[in-house]
Scaffold this active site. Structure first.
Site, PDB file in Angstrom:
ATOM      1  N   ASP A  49     -39.029 -19.020  42.213  1.00 26.79           N
ATOM      2  CA  ASP A  49     -40.973 -20.283  43.188  1.00 26.79           C
ATOM      3  C   ASP A  49     -41.801 -20.431  42.265  1.00 26.79           C
ATOM      4  O   ASP A  49     -41.428 -20.928  40.895  1.00 26.79           O
ATOM      5  CB  ASP A  49     -41.226 -18.936  43.111  1.00 26.79           C
ATOM      6  CG  ASP A  49     -40.545 -18.029  44.405  1.00 26.79           C
ATOM      7  OD1 ASP A  49     -39.847 -18.226  45.398  1.00 26.79           O
ATOM      8  OD2 ASP A  49     -41.971 -16.833  45.078  1.00 26.79           O
ATOM      9  N   HIS A 103     -41.767 -23.065  49.606  1.00 24.52           N
ATOM     10  CA  HIS A 103     -43.243 -22.235  49.070  1.00 24.52           C
ATOM     11  C   HIS A 103     -45.059 -22.053  49.289  1.00 24.52           C
ATOM     12  O   HIS A 103     -45.505 -21.898  48.810  1.00 24.52           O
ATOM     13  CB  HIS A 103     -43.111 -21.837  48.096  1.00 24.52           C
ATOM     14  CG  HIS A 103     -43.123 -20.230  47.426  1.00 24.52           C
ATOM     15  ND1 HIS A 103     -43.212 -18.950  47.714  1.00 24.52           N
ATOM     16  CD2 HIS A 103     -43.799 -20.473  46.148  1.00 24.52           C
ATOM     17  CE1 HIS A 103     -43.494 -18.509  47.127  1.00 24.52           C
ATOM     18  NE2 HIS A 103     -44.474 -18.790  46.299  1.00 24.52           N
ATOM     19  N   HIS A 194     -39.548 -17.539  38.342  1.00 23.74           N
ATOM     20  CA  HIS A 194     -40.400 -18.866  38.558  1.00 23.74           C
ATOM     21  C   HIS A 194     -40.101 -19.886  37.166  1.00 23.74           C
ATOM     22  O   HIS A 194     -39.943 -19.373  36.526  1.00 23.74           O
ATOM     23  CB  HIS A 194     -41.349 -18.424  38.543  1.00 23.74           C
ATOM     24  CG  HIS A 194     -42.181 -16.705  39.546  1.00 23.74           C
ATOM     25  ND1 HIS A 194     -42.297 -15.621  39.198  1.00 23.74           N
ATOM     26  CD2 HIS A 194     -42.857 -17.378  40.387  1.00 23.74           C
ATOM     27  CE1 HIS A 194     -42.713 -15.219  40.130  1.00 23.74           C
ATOM     28  NE2 HIS A 194     -42.997 -16.249  40.674  1.00 23.74           N
TER      29      HIS A 194
END
Length: 249
Positions: A49, A103, A194
Site C-alpha cells: 500500500d 488506494h 507498505h
C-alpha cells in the site's frame, strides 16, 4: 507450519508460468486464467500500500524481479499525478506482471464521503492508472480497511483487504516484521505491507525468501482468486482465498 513442505503439481506450475512476471502479460486487474487447484499447495499474495515511492518501490521491484515473484500494488493517486518517475514505476509494474490497484487519491477514509468526493478519490485514481498503464478494472483497497455501505456500493470493483498484517509502519523493525508474517502465514493469505519504507522492502524480500524456501508460491491477489475458483464481485470485501473456505468478511 514449521518445516512442512508444500508442493505445486505440474498443472498448477504450468498455469502459473503463464501468469507470473516474464510471461509478457501485464495484469492490472483482469485476465488471470482459471485453473483447478489440487488439494495441496501453498499460495500467498504479497500486497503493498501507499506507493509508489521511487527510492523504495524501485528497489522492491528489483528484488521481486530477481526472484521472479509477482505482487499486488495499491497505489495513491497523488503520488502519481505530475510525477514522471512514479508513473514510470507503474508502467514497470504492469510490464513485469504485477497487479495494480487503487488506494484512493489522497489516502483518505472512504466512509461518509459524498458520491462526488468518492469519485474524486477512487474514480480519479482509477482513470489516472488507466492512462498510465492501460485499461483495467484496478481493484480497490480502502485505506485502513474501513468501508461503509455507500463505499461498497460505489466501489466499482472488488474490495481487497488482508489476512496477515505485521504493522510494518509501527517500529520499522525488520526482524519483527518478518517473524510476524512467517510465523503466522497460511495457504491463501493476503499479506499487507507498505512499499514506502526501506525496512518494509527489506522485510518483504526476506519474507519472500523464507516462504519460497518452505514451498509457498507467490501470486497476485487476482491470480489467487482465480486459482481458487473464486470470481470476485464488485463491492464485496475479500480477506484471503484458502482452499474450500469462505473468504468474504
Amino acid at each position: 507450519m514449521g518445516g512442512q513442505r508444500w508442493w505445486v503439481p505440474a498443472l498448477l506450475a504450468a498455469a502459473l508460468a503463464l501468469m507470473l512476471p516474464g510471461g509478457g502479460e501485464a495484469l492490472p486487474a483482469g485476465g488471470a486464467a482459471s485453473v483447478e487447484l489440487p488439494e495441496e499447495g501453498g499460495l500467498v499474495a504479497l500486497t503493498f500500500d501507499d506507493g509508489p515511492r521511487p527510492a523504495t518501490t524501485g528497489r522492491l521491484l528489483d528484488g521481486l524481479a530477481l526472484r521472479e515473484l509477482p505482487a499486488t500494488f495499491f497505489l495513491v493517486g497523488s503520488r502519481l499525478a505530475g510525477d514522471p518517475e512514479g508513473q514510470a514505476l507503474v508502467r514497470r509494474m504492469a510490464a513485469e506482471g504485477h497487479q495494480i490497484g487503487v488506494h484512493t487519491f489522497d489516502h483518505v477514509m472512504l466512509t461518509d464521503l459524498s458520491r462526488r468526493d468518492y469519485d474524486a478519490q477512487v474514480g480519479r485514481t482509477r482513470a489516472l492508472l488507466g492512462r498510465i498503464a492501460g485499461p483495467g478494472d484496478y481493484w480497490l483497497r480502502p485505506p485502513y480497511g474501513i468501508t461503509d455501505r455507500a463505499a461498497e456500493q460505489w466501489a466499482g470493483s472488488p474490495l481487497v483487504l488482508w489476512s496477515v498484517d505485521p504493522e510494518d509502519w509501527r517500529d520499522r523493525d525488520i526482524h519483527r516484521i518478518v517473524s510476524a508474517v512467517t510465523e503466522h502465514v497460511k495457504d491463501g493469505d493476503i499479506i499487507l505491507l507498505h512499499d514506502i519504507y526501506d525496512s518494509s522492502v527489506d522485510a518483504a524480500l526476506a519474507i519472500a525468501d523464507d516462504l519460497t524456501a518452505r514451498g509457498f508460491t507467490f501470486v497476485t491477489v487476482e491470480q489467487l482468486a482465480a486459482l481458487r475458483g473464486v470470481s470476485p464481485q464488485a463491492g464485496v470485501k475479500y480477506h484471503k482465498f484458502p482452499v474450500n473456505h469462505g473468504n468474504r468478511m
